[in-house]
Design a protein around this motif. Structure first.
Motif, short mmCIF file in Angstrom:
data_model
loop_
_atom_site.label_atom_id
_atom_site.label_comp_id
_atom_site.label_asym_id
_atom_site.label_seq_id
_atom_site.Cartn_x
_atom_site.Cartn_y
_atom_site.Cartn_z
N PHE A 15 0.84 -1.20 0.00
CA PHE A 15 0.00 0.00 0.00
C PHE A 15 0.87 1.26 0.00
O PHE A 15 0.62 2.19 -0.76
N VAL A 19 0.85 4.07 -2.91
CA VAL A 19 0.48 5.46 -2.62
C VAL A 19 1.61 6.40 -3.03
O VAL A 19 1.37 7.47 -3.58
N GLY A 23 -0.11 8.50 -5.50
CA GLY A 23 -0.67 9.59 -4.69
C GLY A 23 -0.73 10.94 -5.38
O GLY A 23 -1.76 11.61 -5.35
N GLN A 45 -7.17 11.78 1.35
CA GLN A 45 -6.94 11.13 2.63
C GLN A 45 -8.12 10.24 3.01
O GLN A 45 -7.95 9.11 3.47
N LEU A 48 -8.05 7.13 0.73
CA LEU A 48 -6.96 6.21 1.06
C LEU A 48 -7.17 5.56 2.42
O LEU A 48 -6.80 4.39 2.62
N SER A 49 -7.77 6.28 3.36
CA SER A 49 -8.03 5.68 4.67
C SER A 49 -9.07 4.56 4.55
O SER A 49 -9.06 3.62 5.33
N LEU A 52 -7.00 1.48 2.68
CA LEU A 52 -5.95 0.76 3.43
C LEU A 52 -6.44 -0.56 4.04
O LEU A 52 -5.82 -1.60 3.80
N TRP A 55 -6.85 -3.16 1.31
CA TRP A 55 -5.82 -3.16 0.28
C TRP A 55 -5.56 -4.55 -0.30
O TRP A 55 -5.34 -4.70 -1.50
N VAL A 68 -9.43 2.86 -6.94
CA VAL A 68 -9.14 3.93 -5.97
C VAL A 68 -9.53 5.29 -6.54
O VAL A 68 -10.00 6.16 -5.81
#
Length: 175
Positions: A15, A19, A23, A45, A48-49, A52, A55, A68
């Protein structure tokens, strides 16, 4: 991390590695959707939170990038809807942000600012479709899958968005 797919074993980055590589692109996408760097960071954020803990499943998909990106678009839409419920919109905004789009085509700052202001004035669904089509360079089918609408609706939104931009910027359809 190694993920087994039916065809073969495929090495998928962790991950953190993913990112680090993707990212900045997600942040650019979020910025074009939100028009604000701080909001863009919040949207990325949030997405991605949520990614995670999932993942290992996301990494095993055929196209984790698209998944994503969809999460970023959905996070932006959720934030916009929540804001819309809390805030009473005014008819005219006193002062729009003077942030020109980082434009690789070499537009001068005034043209870039006009284009960005016109893009921000588009309705949310049109702006999202135009950004995904021309900034992210996705085809109509990818945008349809990403936004959860039919391809014909995406084409219509892009067409109407471009027509509104042309009208706002004073350009003819032939250009």
């Amino acid at each position: 991390m190694v993920v087994e797919r039916a065809e073969a074993r495929v090495a998928v980055p962790s991950f953190d590695e993913w990112v680090a590589a993707r990212g900045p692109g997600l942040l650019r996408l979020a910025f074009t959707l939100t028009g604000d760097a701080a909001d863009a960071e919040d949207v990325v954020q949030e997405a991605l939170s949520r990614a995670l803990p999932r993942w290992s499943r996301i990494a095993g998909l055929d196209d984790p990038d698209a998944y994503v990106r969809r999460m970023v678009v959905n996070a932006h839409t959720s934030r916009w809807r929540a804001w819309r419920r809390k805030v009473s919109p005014v008819e005219r905004v006193a002062d729009l942000a003077d942030r020109p789009v980082d434009d690789a085509r070499g537009l001068d700052p005034d043209d870039s600012r006009r284009l960005w202001t016109a893009c921000r004035a588009l309705p949310e669904v049109q702006r999202t479709a135009v950004v995904l089509r021309y900034y992210e360079q996705l085809d109509y089918a990818e945008i349809a899958a990403l936004t959860g609408v039919r391809e014909g609706s995406v084409r219509s939104r892009v067409s109407r968005g471009l027509a509104a931009l042309r009208a706002e910027l004073g350009e003819d359809d032939d250009e």
